[in-house]
Design a protein around this motif. Structure first.
Motif: not given
Length: 588
Positions: A205-206, A209-210, A212
């Motif tokens: 997820v990290q 999201v970074t 995206m």
């Protein structure tokens, strides 16, 4: 690798963190003992009330024992409050200490460590894993001690009151102990898998999201959603295992407890009806409470041991980071308040990966006050030189010196305080522009920042933003354009008043609006100090005192702009005409 059921080394290491709080630790143990005594007293007092006062219709004695039972109950509540509050308080203070120690340790790691360590995993270790350690004390260790003390005191009371009935209970206990042990082992493995899957999910997820923007630009939403679904499925299955084991264990434990109580009541009731005086109604009343107080903690110890085991697994992972020795060796004893700015590389070799050199024995000299530009194709080793000068990485062979002294002889603080770097990819924190410029350095005042901004020509730009210097740029500075972020980085470097300035392709991604401001800022902050420019823009290269041309980890040419252009079939000349001249559409 199969984890130990109980790692005593990890446990001892965790207990060392209780030393600063020894008084509170002892207080929790004291209240755990008090709690067990008061809890066991209630059924015993109930037996006395039934046998001595209810049976004999003694209202005065009944009232006295009710008052005594009320006092015991209040004492138990008092002990319970301090036991729970102090245990949780102790756990949180220990977590606070470990988290500070971990973060300080991580701050000292070399960049190589962060090149290989997933960000999401480090976040998991620093936040959720450490928080799990607190549960060792709030839900694990002290709860287990309390339960074991309660069971011991209850057994003593039971043997004192009626040893024959107690043996019925004792016979049933090994069965529950064996089942509990099997359950604990299964849950330990399951919880370790849960922690692994949580770390994997955090990492995934990290990163997404970074990144995206890349995900959406390349229409990867569906693919990434499928990957996340797969990772989430593994996490879900890991948790379902724990749910399954709980669903099996607790009903079995309840059945054993209920059957034991049934046998005690049946056996004792038959003896009473047959006129056998070895037991009383008071015994049966109290044993219905005692059996619950004996079996419930035994059943819950497995769950609490799992909490403790999860905390120890998390602690083990945190300790792995604390035990990692990947720091730049800060053995230098020289604290230079300032540098003249003479830099020298002599026979420097370096590789990120063993036996794959990216710097292959370079010799380079920069005199104080000079501005040199380093050019070359991607992967030539330009940025690596900057990393080595800042001691982000250790060289394999050769020496790097500043003002005639080996950089290893300077303290890390001394070096990095005197070297300012402006990167192409500017990182801004989710904070105000002022704090991003000063990085919360109390020695740099607001007035100094404003004066510096006016000097390099970015004050008007900052004041045009809502809130001016107090404008919050949000995470990674997303509220600003790339050129605006670059201007903030220039100002950040300028206010630190470095002896050596490094611009690592700092002008490669600016917009038209910011270009003039960038050029003015560059001229201002490089004036009078040693500057190394990883070149991209033509103007920076032309104005440099010396241009260093790199190719495949070697310096292939050195000289001024005109000197290099006059070389027949020179590397720089070919690079200039093929890349810089066309890219910038600028005449000689």
């Amino acid at each position: 690798m199969k984890a130990k059921a109980f790692d005593t080394n990890v446990f001892k290491r965790i207990l060392k963190y209780t030393k600063p709080y020894q008084l509170r630790f002892n207080g929790v143990i004291f209240f755990a003992i008090s709690l067990s005594v008061f809890a066991a007293l209630r059924p015993y007092l109930l037996k006395q009330t039934v046998d001595n006062y209810l049976k004999n219709h003694d209202s005065h004695g009944l009232l006295l024992y009710v008052i005594i039972m009320g006092i015991v109950l209040l004492s138990e509540v008092f002990s319970q409050f301090y036991f729970v509050f102090w245990a949780n308080w102790l756990g949180q203070d220990i977590v606070k200490d470990i988290r500070v120690k971990l973060f300080q340790h991580m701050l000292s790691f070399r960049m190589k460590y962060y090149d290989n360590a997933p960000v999401g995993q480090l976040v998991t270790r620093s936040v959720s894993d450490i928080e799990q350690i607190a549960r060792i004390f709030s839900q694990g260790l002290f709860m287990i001690i309390s339960d074991l003390m309660k069971m011991l005191v209850v057994l003593l009371f039971m043997f004192y009151m009626n040893w024959k009935l107690t043996w019925i209970v004792i016979v049933a206990m090994p069965i529950l102990v064996i089942i509990t042990r099997v359950f604990q082992r299964k849950m330990q493995i399951a919880f370790e898998e849960v922690r692994t899957q949580i770390a994997n999910m955090n990492t995934f997820v990290q990163e997404r999201v970074t990144g995206m923007k890349i995900v959406q630009l390349f229409n990867r939403e569906g693919i990434e959603a499928e990957k996340f679904s797969e990772i989430n499925g593994k996490h879900n299955r890991a948790w379902i295992k724990t749910i399954l084991y709980n669903s099996i264990f607790f009903p079995i434990a309840d059945i054993i407890s209920s059957l034991t109580l049934g046998f005690v009541v049946l056996y004792g009731g038959i003896k009473i009806l047959n006129g056998d005086h070895f037991t009383t109604f008071g015994d049966l009343f109290s044993y219905t409470m005692f059996i619950g107080m004996l079996f419930n903690p035994l059943r819950q110890i497995a769950d609490k041991f799992n909490e403790m085991q999860m905390g120890m697994i998390a602690a083990n992972r945190v300790f792995d980071i604390l035990d990692t020795q990947d720091q730049i060796q800060d053995t230098g004893t020289i604290d230079a308040p300032t540098f003249e700015g003479n830099i020298k590389f002599e026979g420097v070799h370096f590789s990120y990966i063993e036996n794959e050199e990216v710097i292959k024995g370079i010799d380079l000299e920069v005199k104080a006050g000079q501005t040199i530009a380093i050019v070359g194709a991607t992967g030539a080793g330009k940025s690596t030189i900057i990393n080595l000068l800042n001691r982000f990485y250790e060289i394999s062979k050769g020496t790097i010196s500043i003002d005639g002294k080996n950089i290893n002889d300077y303290s890390l603080t001394s070096i990095r305080k005197q070297i300012a770097v402006v990167l192409q990819d500017v990182f801004l924190f989710a904070d105000t522009i002022l704090n991003n410029i000063t990085l919360n350095n109390p020695d740099i005042s607001r007035e100094e920042v404003i004066a510096a901004a006016q000097k390099i020509g970015v004050h008007d730009f900052i004041m045009s933003l809502p809130g001016g210097y107090d404008y919050n740029v949000k995470e990674r500075g997303v509220m600003l354009s790339s050129g605006q972020r670059q201007l903030i980085a220039f100002l950040r470097a300028y206010v630190s008043q470095p002896s050596i300035l490094i611009l690592d392709e700092a002008t490669s991604s600016i917009d038209t609006y910011s270009e003039e401001l960038i050029q003015r800022a560059t001229t201002t902050i490089t004036k009078g100090r040693t500057s190394i420019v990883i070149a991209h823009r033509l103007a920076t290269i032309v104005n440099a005192d010396k241009i260093v041309v790199m190719d495949k980890g070697l310096i292939v040419e050195e000289g001024s702009h005109l000197e290099l252009l006059n070389r027949v079939d020179g590397y720089y000349k070919n690079l200039y005409y093929s890349q810089f001249l066309v890219a910038n559409n600028s005449p000689l």
